[in-house]
Each structure stands twice: as structure tokens, then as C-alpha cells.
Design a protein around this motif. Sequence first.
Motif, PDB file in Angstrom:
ATOM      1  N   VAL A  14       0.849  -1.193   0.000  1.00  0.00           N
ATOM      2  CA  VAL A  14       0.000   0.000   0.000  1.00  0.00           C
ATOM      3  C   VAL A  14       0.885   1.243   0.000  1.00  0.00           C
ATOM      4  O   VAL A  14       1.801   1.349   0.807  1.00  0.00           O
ATOM      5  N   GLU A  15       0.613   2.166  -0.936  1.00  0.00           N
ATOM      6  CA  GLU A  15       1.296   3.462  -0.968  1.00  0.00           C
ATOM      7  C   GLU A  15       0.237   4.554  -1.012  1.00  0.00           C
ATOM      8  O   GLU A  15      -0.743   4.435  -1.746  1.00  0.00           O
ATOM      9  N   VAL A  16       0.458   5.606  -0.240  1.00  0.00           N
ATOM     10  CA  VAL A  16      -0.468   6.735  -0.212  1.00  0.00           C
ATOM     11  C   VAL A  16       0.269   7.956  -0.752  1.00  0.00           C
ATOM     12  O   VAL A  16       1.320   8.339  -0.226  1.00  0.00           O
ATOM     13  N   ALA A  17      -0.284   8.541  -1.810  1.00  0.00           N
ATOM     14  CA  ALA A  17       0.329   9.688  -2.483  1.00  0.00           C
ATOM     15  C   ALA A  17       0.264  10.935  -1.598  1.00  0.00           C
ATOM     16  O   ALA A  17      -0.437  10.964  -0.586  1.00  0.00           O
ATOM     17  N   PRO A  18       0.987  11.981  -1.992  1.00  0.00           N
ATOM     18  CA  PRO A  18       1.011  13.206  -1.189  1.00  0.00           C
ATOM     19  C   PRO A  18      -0.374  13.804  -0.941  1.00  0.00           C
ATOM     20  O   PRO A  18      -1.273  13.691  -1.765  1.00  0.00           O
ATOM     21  N   TYR A  19      -0.465  14.466   0.184  1.00  0.00           N
ATOM     22  CA  TYR A  19      -1.671  15.172   0.628  1.00  0.00           C
ATOM     23  C   TYR A  19      -1.900  16.367  -0.288  1.00  0.00           C
ATOM     24  O   TYR A  19      -0.982  17.123  -0.572  1.00  0.00           O
TER      25      TYR A  19
END
Length: 79
Positions: A14-19
Amino acid sequence: MKDTASGTGQDYPVEVAPYKSDSRYRRVHLRGRGWMPLEREEFEPRVHQAFPGLDLSDPSKVHWDDHPWEWPPWHPGEA
């Protein structure tokens, strides 16, 4: 070329991109499923659907580009 938000070169499930403050979503990459915009309420159920039992607090499994566990504010009725 691998489509990663982080550019770490590591293969996280799982990777979460920048806010981004102009969207109520965060872009999330689930290995084997690609990128998708998810709201805060969708994140945990979608990750656990894809990876049952995955520990969301394990940094070797979930990579946040920035602002871990934060989503931009959104209020019902906003587009």
C-alpha cells in the motif's frame, strides 16, 4: 516504468500519495490493483479487502508520502 507516488523504488503493498488540500481524496496504490482515489472512510475497508490482516501501522507494508493518516477536510454538500 513503475507508477509510484513515493519514488522509493520499494514494493509496498500500500502506498499513499502526497496530501492535496484541494481534494477530499488521497490517491492510494494497492499492489496488483493500481491507483485509486479514496476517502478517509474508504481507506481501511479497501485495504483490508485487498490484503486481509495487513497491519496498517507497519511502515514496511504501508508507505505514506507525507501526512500519515490525514485527509483533507470535507463537509457534506461540497463537490
